[in-house]
Design an enzyme around this catalytic site. Structure first.
Site, PDB file in Angstrom:
ATOM      1  N   HIS A   1       0.843  -1.201   0.000  1.00  0.00           N
ATOM      2  CA  HIS A   1       0.000   0.000   0.000  1.00  0.00           C
ATOM      3  C   HIS A   1       0.873   1.245   0.000  1.00  0.00           C
ATOM      4  O   HIS A   1       2.094   1.156   0.090  1.00  0.00           O
ATOM      5  CB  HIS A   1      -0.981  -0.015   1.164  1.00  0.00           C
TER       6      HIS A   1
ATOM      7  N   ASP B   1       6.101   4.082   4.842  1.00  0.00           N
ATOM      8  CA  ASP B   1       6.967   3.094   5.511  1.00  0.00           C
ATOM      9  C   ASP B   1       6.994   1.763   4.756  1.00  0.00           C
ATOM     10  O   ASP B   1       7.744   0.863   5.124  1.00  0.00           O
ATOM     11  CB  ASP B   1       6.556   2.884   6.976  1.00  0.00           C
TER      12      ASP B   1
ATOM     13  N   HIS C   1       1.435   3.762   2.025  1.00  0.00           N
ATOM     14  CA  HIS C   1       2.022   4.430   3.187  1.00  0.00           C
ATOM     15  C   HIS C   1       3.534   4.344   3.062  1.00  0.00           C
ATOM     16  O   HIS C   1       4.085   3.283   2.757  1.00  0.00           O
ATOM     17  CB  HIS C   1       1.555   3.776   4.501  1.00  0.00           C
TER      18      HIS C   1
ATOM     19  N   ASP D   1      -0.476  -4.287   6.386  1.00  0.00           N
ATOM     20  CA  ASP D   1      -1.111  -3.539   7.478  1.00  0.00           C
ATOM     21  C   ASP D   1      -2.612  -3.780   7.404  1.00  0.00           C
ATOM     22  O   ASP D   1      -3.231  -3.541   6.368  1.00  0.00           O
ATOM     23  CB  ASP D   1      -0.861  -2.034   7.319  1.00  0.00           C
TER      24      ASP D   1
HETATM   25 ZN   LIG Z   1      -0.010   1.447   6.625  1.00  0.00          ZN
END
Ligand SMILES: [Zn+2]
Length: 299
Positions: A60, A64, A62, A207
């Site tokens: 995804h 990180d 994000h 996540d």
């Molecule tokens: Zn995430």
């Protein structure tokens, strides 16, 4: 199947732990899953030959989970890479990469877009399959399942006798060969055998909030890597931020009847992550915890 953890922390690096990155080696293919900041240094530190990585799965958007990618791709160019890289990621990623490069890489990068809410087979050959499934996070996110394909076909006795295939040929059938009779009659292998079960399955939750809908996709995995960002006393925070607690990760592992659970993606509030491990272990016994440099043989 070898799994190596290069980064296992949550959004913010902490206590020497890096953002998410891991590498799977299976049937001579090297697959990187997520590529957090610092991934290329971690790959060097833990002796992964980056040039061998062919597939990159980004769960995804994000940071990180992908801020390490531009550095890694650029270094690969400087090292003279010629072989292509196959990136499976949300559609937005290719723009993020291209905007950072004002020259073309000397090798090809092929993108496959992950489609929101959908399952997809991302790559398949006769030895393995890379499969993506949607999870429940604060933006479109996919988990991945990497499975080694069956080694032998399953024989279908009724079909075999209906097609009059002699006994001596059964082991060849199991290896996928077609039968050819003395009078020139050919029986295609698929008519008398079926696919066996994959012998090794590795699943990665990415996540996600507690999400029972992933269970059919990860069932019977040999190893499930499931995020466990928080302990149960932070259930409210986990729910709000669309992450899981250690208890929730272990519950999913139990319901999916996986053989082993590995927890990771820890909140930076935990200096000692064994507390996360302990909580998960109290619910699912065969549980281990991720740390940078740890290696598992998945079997
Ligand atoms: Zn995430």
């Amino acid at each position: 199947v070898i799994l190596k953890i290069l980064g296992c922390n949550g959004a913010i690096p902490a206590y020497g732990r890096f953002p998410t990155c891991q590498v799977i080696e299976l049937a001579a293919e090297f697959i990187m899953i997520d590529c957090g900041e610092g991934a290329q240094m971690q790959l060097q530190k833990y002796d992964v030959r980056s040039s061998r990585i062919k597939h990159v799965c980004i769960s995804h958007m994000h940071g990180d989970h992908y801020f390490g990618l531009i550095g890694w791709l650029t270094t690969q160019a400087l090292l003279g890479r010629e072989k292509p890289v196959y990136i499976y990621a949300p559609a937005a990623l290719k723009n993020v990469i291209n905007i950072q490069l004002d020259y073309a890489l000397p090798y090809e990068v092929f993108y496959t877009d992950l489609i929101e809410g959908q399952t997809q087979i991302l790559f398949e050959n006769d030895k393995l399959e890379i499969f993506a499934f949607p999870v429940d996070h604060s933006l479109p996110t996919h988990g991945f399942r990497i499975s080694e394909k069956f080694k032998k076909r399953v024989l279908l006795p009724e079909k075999i006798s209906a097609y009059q295939i002699p006994k001596y040929f059964l082991s060849a059938l199991a290896e996928g060969k077609d039968y050819e009779s003395m009078d020139g009659r050919t029986v295609a292998n698929e008519l008398v055998t079926s696919n066996g079960k994959p012998s090794i399955i590795y699943s990665y939750s990415a996540d996600t909030a507690y999400c029972e809908s992933i269970i059919p996709f990860i069932e019977n995995s040999n190893v499930l890597y499931h995020e466990a960002t928080y302990l149960s006393d932070d259930l409210e925070k986990a729910t709000k931020r669309k992450h899981s607690t250690a208890t929730q990760a272990a519950t999913i592992a139990k319901m999916a009847e996986v053989k082993q659970l590995i927890v990771g993606h820890y909140s930076s509030k935990y200096e000692d992550v064994t507390v996360v491990h302990e909580e998960a272990k109290s619910i699912f016994e065969n549980c281990d915890f991720a740390l940078e440099g740890k290696v598992w043989e998945v079997r």
